[in-house]
Design an enzyme around this catalytic site. Structure first.
Site, PDB file in Angstrom:
ATOM      1  N   PRO A  49      24.368  51.019  41.841  1.00 14.54           N
ATOM      2  CA  PRO A  49      23.728  50.332  41.280  1.00 14.54           C
ATOM      3  C   PRO A  49      21.967  49.883  41.830  1.00 14.54           C
ATOM      4  CG  PRO A  49      25.758  49.803  42.493  1.00 14.54           C
ATOM      5  CD  PRO A  49      25.258  50.772  42.768  1.00 14.54           C
ATOM      6  N   ARG A 104      16.762  64.762  41.178  1.00 15.79           N
ATOM      7  CA  ARG A 104      17.051  63.534  40.170  1.00 15.79           C
ATOM      8  C   ARG A 104      16.966  63.642  38.908  1.00 15.79           C
ATOM      9  NH1 ARG A 104      17.186  58.705  43.256  1.00 15.79           N
ATOM     10  NH2 ARG A 104      19.147  57.914  41.786  1.00 15.79           N
TER      11      ARG A 104
END
Ligand code: ZN
Length: 268
Positions: A2, A258
């Site tokens: 989140p 990432r």
């Protein structure tokens, strides 16, 4: 994981449901038993989000600190209380609601010095009124690291996650590999303001939408995006699909561990 807007929504929701009342706290799974015992029966004074960290401030200067990480999740409801299902780390019971927490990275009780230390290691949070973006800029302009990695560094910008980092760079027309040193004050102010506006919209809507009005499905007469994260975006998880602005295939590559997505034409 989140992003900050979700944690700010949770802080608001938990304040509405529980603040101002004594709450019961337990750890059905047992891993948070001693922490729960410290807080059980105390009044929850207030809640707060800082980046991806959620803080519940209790009377007596005790603070519950939760970081959801990749797998953490809250569920809530009204009585009657259900039997705890799965690994419920924490169960909170207020006057008219219950709240279960499963799978967080952090769920711990902090005293004031530890809360201060947590704040001190976090960068400016675009969703907080007390954020100081100039401090973030000082860090960014002194680093040769790619802007994408700097935006994801929680000690520089707290609460910005993968989707916002990818999208804000697209909207600015900046290559994600732009070194921090190339971002002047004006450039940073524009990026910060855009990020802040996007994240505020995320709080209001409960999902991340980043496309301008002229690129919505309705305006472009295209099918809405189907993705488990939901919102309408330019590049995030759109690898190989046409850029909504120029039609070039969206590129993808790992950076700083990432997933980076970008349009090779719009973000030269
Ligand atoms: Zn493009």
């Amino acid at each position: 994981m989140p992003e900050g807007h979700t944690i700010h929504r949770l802080a608001t929701r938990h304040r509405e449901l529980f603040a101002g009342h004594p709450v019961r706290l337990a750890s059905p799974q047992g891993r948070f038993a001693s922490g729960a015992a410290l807080l059980d029966g105390r009044v929850l004074r207030d809640t707060e989000a800082y980046g991806k960290h959620l803080l519940h401030h209790y009377e007596g200067d005790r603070t519950l600190h939760v970081h959801l990480g990749l797998y953490g999740k809250f569920t809530e409801g009204e009585p009657p209380l259900p039997e705890p299902v799965g690994q419920v780390r924490m169960r909170m019971i207020g006057p008219a609601h219950w709240l279960d927490l499963r799978g967080p990275t952090a769920c711990e009780v902090l005293e004031p010095p530890a809360v201060e230390a947590l704040r001190a290691r976090l960068g400016a949070d675009p969703l907080r009124d007390d954020a100081d973006p100039a401090r973030s800029h000082t860090r960014i302009r002194s680093s040769t690291k790619p802007l994408f990695a700097l935006l994801l560094d929680q000690s520089i910008v707290a609460g910005c996650g993968l989707i916002y980092a990818n999208e804000v760079l697209f909207r600015a027309g900046l290559s994600p590999l732009t070194p921090g040193t190339a971002i002047d004050r004006e450039g940073w102010t524009a990026l910060w303001d855009d990020l802040r506006a996007l994240m505020k919209e995320g709080v209001a809507r409960g999902r991340i939408d980043t496309v301008h009005t002229q690129h919505t499905p309705e305006a472009m007469r295209r099918a809405p995006r189907v993705d488990r994260h939901g919102g309408e975006v330019y590049v995030y998880r759109r690898f190989g699909q046409p850029c909504l602005v120029c039609g070039t295939d969206v590129a993808r590559g790992p950076l700083a561990g990432r997933n980076l997505y970008w349009c090779p034409v719009c973000q030269k």
